[in-house]
Design a protein around this motif. Structure first.
Motif, PDB file in Angstrom:
ATOM      1  N   ILE A 175      -9.379  -2.770  -1.285  1.00  0.00           N
ATOM      2  CA  ILE A 175      -9.987  -2.365  -2.560  1.00  0.00           C
ATOM      3  C   ILE A 175      -9.153  -1.261  -3.211  1.00  0.00           C
ATOM      4  N   THR A 176      -8.667  -0.330  -2.408  1.00  0.00           N
ATOM      5  CA  THR A 176      -7.830   0.755  -2.934  1.00  0.00           C
ATOM      6  C   THR A 176      -6.571   0.189  -3.585  1.00  0.00           C
ATOM      7  N   LEU A 177      -5.953  -0.782  -2.943  1.00  0.00           N
ATOM      8  CA  LEU A 177      -4.760  -1.409  -3.512  1.00  0.00           C
ATOM      9  C   LEU A 177      -5.101  -2.114  -4.818  1.00  0.00           C
ATOM     10  N   LEU A 178      -6.189  -2.860  -4.838  1.00  0.00           N
ATOM     11  CA  LEU A 178      -6.592  -3.556  -6.061  1.00  0.00           C
ATOM     12  C   LEU A 178      -6.890  -2.572  -7.196  1.00  0.00           C
ATOM     13  N   ARG A 179      -7.476  -1.448  -6.868  1.00  0.00           N
ATOM     14  CA  ARG A 179      -7.830  -0.448  -7.888  1.00  0.00           C
ATOM     15  C   ARG A 179      -6.606   0.279  -8.447  1.00  0.00           C
ATOM     16  N   ASN A 180      -5.528   0.355  -7.685  1.00  0.00           N
ATOM     17  CA  ASN A 180      -4.402   1.197  -8.086  1.00  0.00           C
ATOM     18  C   ASN A 180      -3.073   0.491  -8.284  1.00  0.00           C
ATOM     19  N   TYR A 181      -2.982  -0.794  -8.015  1.00  0.00           N
ATOM     20  CA  TYR A 181      -1.695  -1.493  -8.074  1.00  0.00           C
ATOM     21  C   TYR A 181      -1.072  -1.426  -9.475  1.00  0.00           C
ATOM     22  N   LYS A 221       2.314   0.711 -11.159  1.00  0.00           N
ATOM     23  CA  LYS A 221       3.452   0.106 -11.863  1.00  0.00           C
ATOM     24  C   LYS A 221       3.690   0.795 -13.203  1.00  0.00           C
ATOM     25  N   VAL A 222       2.616   0.966 -13.974  1.00  0.00           N
ATOM     26  CA  VAL A 222       2.733   1.591 -15.291  1.00  0.00           C
ATOM     27  C   VAL A 222       3.123   3.058 -15.147  1.00  0.00           C
ATOM     28  N   LYS A 223       2.493   3.762 -14.204  1.00  0.00           N
ATOM     29  CA  LYS A 223       2.798   5.176 -13.997  1.00  0.00           C
ATOM     30  C   LYS A 223       4.260   5.365 -13.611  1.00  0.00           C
ATOM     31  N   GLN A 224       4.776   4.520 -12.733  1.00  0.00           N
ATOM     32  CA  GLN A 224       6.177   4.619 -12.316  1.00  0.00           C
ATOM     33  C   GLN A 224       7.122   4.423 -13.496  1.00  0.00           C
ATOM     34  N   GLU A 225       6.802   3.487 -14.369  1.00  0.00           N
ATOM     35  CA  GLU A 225       7.653   3.263 -15.544  1.00  0.00           C
ATOM     36  C   GLU A 225       7.645   4.479 -16.466  1.00  0.00           C
ATOM     37  N   CYS A 255       0.827  -1.209   0.000  1.00  0.00           N
ATOM     38  CA  CYS A 255       0.000   0.000   0.000  1.00  0.00           C
ATOM     39  C   CYS A 255       0.860   1.257   0.000  1.00  0.00           C
ATOM     40  N   LEU A 256       1.909   1.272   0.788  1.00  0.00           N
ATOM     41  CA  LEU A 256       2.765   2.452   0.862  1.00  0.00           C
ATOM     42  C   LEU A 256       3.541   2.681  -0.427  1.00  0.00           C
ATOM     43  N   SER A 257       3.978   1.604  -1.083  1.00  0.00           N
ATOM     44  CA  SER A 257       4.712   1.776  -2.338  1.00  0.00           C
ATOM     45  C   SER A 257       3.785   2.269  -3.441  1.00  0.00           C
ATOM     46  N   VAL A 258       2.547   1.798  -3.450  1.00  0.00           N
ATOM     47  CA  VAL A 258       1.569   2.280  -4.433  1.00  0.00           C
ATOM     48  C   VAL A 258       1.253   3.742  -4.155  1.00  0.00           C
ATOM     49  N   ARG A 259       1.099   4.094  -2.885  1.00  0.00           N
ATOM     50  CA  ARG A 259       0.776   5.477  -2.519  1.00  0.00           C
ATOM     51  C   ARG A 259       1.916   6.429  -2.865  1.00  0.00           C
ATOM     52  N   ALA A 260       3.135   5.956  -2.833  1.00  0.00           N
ATOM     53  CA  ALA A 260       4.274   6.807  -3.185  1.00  0.00           C
ATOM     54  C   ALA A 260       4.175   7.291  -4.633  1.00  0.00           C
ATOM     55  N   VAL A 261       3.573   6.495  -5.489  1.00  0.00           N
ATOM     56  CA  VAL A 261       3.438   6.836  -6.908  1.00  0.00           C
ATOM     57  C   VAL A 261       2.071   7.458  -7.204  1.00  0.00           C
ATOM     58  N   CYS A 262       1.049   6.963  -6.555  1.00  0.00           N
ATOM     59  CA  CYS A 262      -0.335   7.372  -6.843  1.00  0.00           C
ATOM     60  C   CYS A 262      -0.996   8.029  -5.629  1.00  0.00           C
ATOM     61  N   ARG A 263      -0.341   8.990  -5.041  1.00  0.00           N
ATOM     62  CA  ARG A 263      -0.858   9.626  -3.815  1.00  0.00           C
ATOM     63  C   ARG A 263      -2.259  10.193  -4.029  1.00  0.00           C
ATOM     64  N   ARG A 264      -2.445  10.971  -5.088  1.00  0.00           N
ATOM     65  CA  ARG A 264      -3.738  11.605  -5.337  1.00  0.00           C
ATOM     66  C   ARG A 264      -4.847  10.566  -5.501  1.00  0.00           C
ATOM     67  N   GLU A 265      -4.560   9.522  -6.257  1.00  0.00           N
ATOM     68  CA  GLU A 265      -5.551   8.486  -6.504  1.00  0.00           C
ATOM     69  C   GLU A 265      -5.898   7.719  -5.221  1.00  0.00           C
ATOM     70  N   ILE A 266      -4.864   7.392  -4.436  1.00  0.00           N
ATOM     71  CA  ILE A 266      -5.073   6.663  -3.183  1.00  0.00           C
ATOM     72  C   ILE A 266      -5.877   7.514  -2.207  1.00  0.00           C
ATOM     73  N   ASP A 267      -5.482   8.772  -2.046  1.00  0.00           N
ATOM     74  CA  ASP A 267      -6.187   9.657  -1.125  1.00  0.00           C
ATOM     75  C   ASP A 267      -7.647   9.833  -1.537  1.00  0.00           C
ATOM     76  N   CYS A 268      -7.895   9.926  -2.828  1.00  0.00           N
ATOM     77  CA  CYS A 268      -9.267  10.059  -3.333  1.00  0.00           C
ATOM     78  C   CYS A 268     -10.079   8.801  -3.014  1.00  0.00           C
TER      79      CYS A 268
END
Length: 77
Positions: A25-31, A35-39, A2-15
Motif C-alpha cells: 500500500i505504501t508503494l502504491l500511495r507513493n510511486y 517519479k514526479v518529485k524526482q523530476e 520500494c527502496l527507490s521510492v524511499r530514496a526520494v520520498c523518505r519522509r512520506e514512506i516512513d510516515c
C-alpha cells in the motif's frame, strides 16, 4: 521498487509505514509521487517558460514539506 521510492520520498514512506500501511500500500500511495518529485528535484522543470510548457504528468498532489524541498533545490541551482 520500494527502496527507490524511499530514496526520494523518505519522509512520506516512513510516515506511511509508521501509520501501519503495508509495503504494498505504501508503494502504491507513493510511486507516482516519487517519479514526479524526482523530476522536479533534478531540475527537469527549472527553465520552463510558462505553465503551458509543463509536460502532462509533471504535477502530482504533494504536501507543503515536499514543495518546500523542491523550492529549496531550485534556490540552490
Amino acid at each position: 521498487h520500494c527502496l527507490s521510492v524511499r530514496a526520494v520520498c523518505r519522509r512520506e514512506i516512513d510516515c506511511d509505514r509508521g501509520n501501519g500501511y503495508s509495503w504494498k500500500i505504501t508503494l502504491l500511495r507513493n510511486y507516482w509521487k516519487s517519479k514526479v518529485k524526482q523530476e522536479w528535484l533534478s531540475g527537469k522543470y527549472s527553465n520552463i517558460p510558462s505553465q503551458n510548457s509543463l509536460p502532462e504528468k509533471s504535477m502530482y498532489p504533494m504536501d507543503v514539506d515536499t514543495w518546500g524541498e523542491i523550492l529549496e533545490a531550485e534556490l540552490e541551482r
